[in-house]
Design a protein around this motif. Sequence first.
Motif, PDB file in Angstrom:
ATOM      1  N   THR A   1       2.593  92.758  68.543  1.00 43.33           N
ATOM      2  CA  THR A   1       1.859  93.943  68.966  1.00 43.33           C
ATOM      3  C   THR A   1       1.210  94.652  67.792  1.00 43.33           C
ATOM      4  N   PHE A   2       1.369  94.121  66.591  1.00 42.24           N
ATOM      5  CA  PHE A   2       0.729  94.703  65.410  1.00 42.24           C
ATOM      6  C   PHE A   2      -0.676  94.143  65.283  1.00 42.24           C
ATOM      7  N   THR A   3      -1.629  95.034  65.190  1.00 47.30           N
ATOM      8  CA  THR A   3      -2.994  94.595  64.919  1.00 47.30           C
ATOM      9  C   THR A   3      -3.532  95.437  63.781  1.00 47.30           C
ATOM     10  N   PRO A   4      -4.214  94.819  62.825  1.00 46.89           N
ATOM     11  CA  PRO A   4      -4.686  95.573  61.672  1.00 46.89           C
ATOM     12  C   PRO A   4      -5.564  96.763  62.039  1.00 46.89           C
ATOM     13  N   GLY A   5      -6.264  96.691  63.157  1.00 43.14           N
ATOM     14  CA  GLY A   5      -7.161  97.780  63.525  1.00 43.14           C
ATOM     15  C   GLY A   5      -6.453  99.057  63.908  1.00 43.14           C
ATOM     16  N   ASN A   6      -5.329  98.945  64.605  1.00 40.84           N
ATOM     17  CA  ASN A   6      -4.682 100.176  65.068  1.00 40.84           C
ATOM     18  C   ASN A   6      -3.324 100.428  64.427  1.00 40.84           C
ATOM     19  N   LYS A   7      -2.880  99.537  63.549  1.00 46.14           N
ATOM     20  CA  LYS A   7      -1.622  99.708  62.818  1.00 46.14           C
ATOM     21  C   LYS A   7      -0.436  99.964  63.743  1.00 46.14           C
ATOM     22  N   ARG A   8      -0.493  99.416  64.937  1.00 47.54           N
ATOM     23  CA  ARG A   8       0.582  99.665  65.893  1.00 47.54           C
ATOM     24  C   ARG A   8       1.722  98.663  65.698  1.00 47.54           C
ATOM     25  N   VAL A   9       2.904  99.175  65.460  1.00 48.02           N
ATOM     26  CA  VAL A   9       4.108  98.372  65.342  1.00 48.02           C
ATOM     27  C   VAL A   9       5.060  98.868  66.414  1.00 48.02           C
ATOM     28  N   ARG A  10       5.656  97.952  67.134  1.00 46.84           N
ATOM     29  CA  ARG A  10       6.608  98.341  68.175  1.00 46.84           C
ATOM     30  C   ARG A  10       8.020  98.195  67.636  1.00 46.84           C
ATOM     31  N   PHE A  11       8.790  99.241  67.769  1.00 46.35           N
ATOM     32  CA  PHE A  11      10.186  99.223  67.357  1.00 46.35           C
ATOM     33  C   PHE A  11      11.049  99.051  68.598  1.00 46.35           C
ATOM     34  N   HIS A  12      12.120  98.278  68.458  1.00 45.48           N
ATOM     35  CA  HIS A  12      12.997  97.995  69.593  1.00 45.48           C
ATOM     36  C   HIS A  12      14.425  98.355  69.229  1.00 45.48           C
ATOM     37  N   ILE A  13      15.036  99.166  70.079  1.00 40.90           N
ATOM     38  CA  ILE A  13      16.414  99.588  69.876  1.00 40.90           C
ATOM     39  C   ILE A  13      17.295  98.844  70.865  1.00 40.90           C
ATOM     40  N   GLN A  14      18.327  98.202  70.352  1.00 33.33           N
ATOM     41  CA  GLN A  14      19.287  97.517  71.214  1.00 33.33           C
ATOM     42  C   GLN A  14      20.401  98.499  71.563  1.00 33.33           C
ATOM     43  N   GLN A  15      20.359  98.996  72.781  1.00 33.50           N
ATOM     44  CA  GLN A  15      21.313 100.022  73.199  1.00 33.50           C
ATOM     45  C   GLN A  15      22.755  99.526  73.196  1.00 33.50           C
ATOM     46  N   ASP A  16      22.949  98.225  73.434  1.00 32.02           N
ATOM     47  CA  ASP A  16      24.311  97.680  73.517  1.00 32.02           C
ATOM     48  C   ASP A  16      24.846  97.221  72.158  1.00 32.02           C
ATOM     49  N   SER A  17      24.116  97.502  71.090  1.00 39.16           N
ATOM     50  CA  SER A  17      24.525  97.094  69.752  1.00 39.16           C
ATOM     51  C   SER A  17      25.623  98.006  69.215  1.00 39.16           C
ATOM     52  N   GLU A  18      26.453  97.445  68.336  1.00 37.81           N
ATOM     53  CA  GLU A  18      27.450  98.259  67.641  1.00 37.81           C
ATOM     54  C   GLU A  18      26.796  99.106  66.543  1.00 37.81           C
ATOM     55  N   ILE A  19      25.588  98.742  66.176  1.00 40.01           N
ATOM     56  CA  ILE A  19      24.850  99.481  65.140  1.00 40.01           C
ATOM     57  C   ILE A  19      24.213 100.704  65.784  1.00 40.01           C
TER      58      ILE A  19
END
Length: 85
Positions: free
Chosen positions: A11-29
Amino acid sequence: SLAILFINLATFTPGNKRVRFHIQQDSEIPASSQLYNQICFAIAARHYPPGHRLPSTRQLAMQTGLHRNTISKVYRQLETDGVVE
């Protein structure tokens, strides 16, 4: 764990600098640690070059499902650690 460093570069494109972050809710972290590490990785990978702004807390809250206070806490930690200004 590699899971904390996962960002969807498709989902990263140089034109819009959009990066998607994903949080794993079931993670111990904790979610805040996951986001912190993912932002650090995105910065190190130059998806947010010097002088560019990170997404607003509202944008990240909508994207990740985290509370804006959590994102503000992560941003403050990034600043304290000298990752961002």
